[in-house]
Design a protein around this motif. Structure first.
Motif, PDB file in Angstrom:
ATOM      1  N   UNK A  80     -22.431  40.076 -33.768  1.00  0.00           N
ATOM      2  CA  UNK A  80     -21.142  39.415 -33.944  1.00  0.00           C
ATOM      3  C   UNK A  80     -20.727  38.663 -32.685  1.00  0.00           C
ATOM      4  N   UNK A  81     -20.969  39.264 -31.523  1.00  0.00           N
ATOM      5  CA  UNK A  81     -20.583  38.616 -30.266  1.00  0.00           C
ATOM      6  C   UNK A  81     -21.458  37.416 -29.957  1.00  0.00           C
ATOM      7  N   UNK A  82     -22.767  37.589 -30.090  1.00  0.00           N
ATOM      8  CA  UNK A  82     -23.699  36.555 -29.663  1.00  0.00           C
ATOM      9  C   UNK A  82     -23.919  35.446 -30.683  1.00  0.00           C
ATOM     10  N   UNK A  83     -23.668  35.714 -31.937  1.00  0.00           N
ATOM     11  CA  UNK A  83     -23.887  34.678 -32.947  1.00  0.00           C
ATOM     12  C   UNK A  83     -22.585  34.216 -33.582  1.00  0.00           C
ATOM     13  N   UNK A  84     -21.888  35.112 -34.209  1.00  0.00           N
ATOM     14  CA  UNK A  84     -20.724  34.732 -35.006  1.00  0.00           C
ATOM     15  C   UNK A  84     -19.612  34.159 -34.139  1.00  0.00           C
ATOM     16  N   UNK A  85     -19.254  34.832 -33.052  1.00  0.00           N
ATOM     17  CA  UNK A  85     -18.149  34.359 -32.211  1.00  0.00           C
ATOM     18  C   UNK A  85     -18.513  33.103 -31.454  1.00  0.00           C
ATOM     19  N   UNK A  86     -19.766  32.951 -31.030  1.00  0.00           N
ATOM     20  CA  UNK A  86     -20.176  31.755 -30.281  1.00  0.00           C
ATOM     21  C   UNK A  86     -20.241  30.513 -31.153  1.00  0.00           C
ATOM     22  N   UNK A  87     -20.715  30.669 -32.380  1.00  0.00           N
ATOM     23  CA  UNK A  87     -20.873  29.502 -33.253  1.00  0.00           C
ATOM     24  C   UNK A  87     -19.604  29.153 -34.018  1.00  0.00           C
ATOM     25  N   UNK A  88     -18.677  30.073 -34.027  1.00  0.00           N
ATOM     26  CA  UNK A  88     -17.466  29.818 -34.791  1.00  0.00           C
ATOM     27  C   UNK A  88     -17.655  30.230 -36.243  1.00  0.00           C
ATOM     28  N   UNK A  89     -16.678  29.960 -37.054  1.00  0.00           N
ATOM     29  CA  UNK A  89     -16.779  30.404 -38.449  1.00  0.00           C
ATOM     30  C   UNK A  89     -17.916  29.702 -39.190  1.00  0.00           C
ATOM     31  N   UNK A  90     -18.637  30.462 -39.976  1.00  0.00           N
ATOM     32  CA  UNK A  90     -19.697  29.892 -40.820  1.00  0.00           C
ATOM     33  C   UNK A  90     -19.038  29.301 -42.059  1.00  0.00           C
ATOM     34  N   UNK A  91     -19.471  28.148 -42.438  1.00  0.00           N
ATOM     35  CA  UNK A  91     -18.866  27.467 -43.580  1.00  0.00           C
ATOM     36  C   UNK A  91     -19.554  27.800 -44.906  1.00  0.00           C
ATOM     37  N   UNK A  92     -20.860  28.098 -44.832  1.00  0.00           N
ATOM     38  CA  UNK A  92     -21.599  28.382 -46.067  1.00  0.00           C
ATOM     39  C   UNK A  92     -22.493  29.605 -45.872  1.00  0.00           C
ATOM     40  N   UNK A  93     -22.975  30.126 -46.968  1.00  0.00           N
ATOM     41  CA  UNK A  93     -23.920  31.235 -46.920  1.00  0.00           C
ATOM     42  C   UNK A  93     -25.197  30.810 -46.198  1.00  0.00           C
ATOM     43  N   UNK A  94     -25.613  29.575 -46.390  1.00  0.00           N
ATOM     44  CA  UNK A  94     -26.801  29.056 -45.707  1.00  0.00           C
ATOM     45  C   UNK A  94     -26.612  29.082 -44.199  1.00  0.00           C
TER      46      UNK A  94
END
Length: 110
Positions: free
Chosen positions: A49-63
């Protein structure tokens, strides 16, 4: 003397323990309030969550989630330098470990 009936969760726990014992399987379930079974998973989820999700911001799609997760797992296993194993990637450390083991395959006998 009358015994109280088992509560549903106690009954399930007893049945599970009895089944595992009957099959000679060691339970991986901790005691009540014991977080040891989940500690590694929770730590890894936190890193994810820290290294991917928070750095990239919200994911827009399942892909976005799927591709990001695949990229992160590839980095985590193949390129991340891990301090506890000599600042090498986990895959490199594992490969070196198995190469250092004696060859345990049986040779054909004449």
């Amino acid at each position: 003397m009358l015994q109280r009936p088992l509560e549903p969760k106690q009954y399930t726990s007893f049945r599970l323990a009895a089944h595992l014992a009957g099959e000679h399987i060691a339970a991986s379930i901790g005691t009540v309030g014991d977080a040891l079974d989940n500690a590694l998973m929770e730590s890894t989820i936190g890193l994810y969550k820290t290294e991917l999700i928070k750095r990239r911001g919200p994911c827009r799609t399942l892909t976005d989630v799927e591709l990001g997760t695949a990229e992160w797992i590839d980095w985590y296993n193949n390129r991340r330098l891990h301090g506890e194993i000599g600042h090498v990637p986990p895959v490199e450390y594992e490969t070196a470990f198995y190469l250092s083991q004696p060859n345990l395959q049986l040779e054909a006998q004449p």
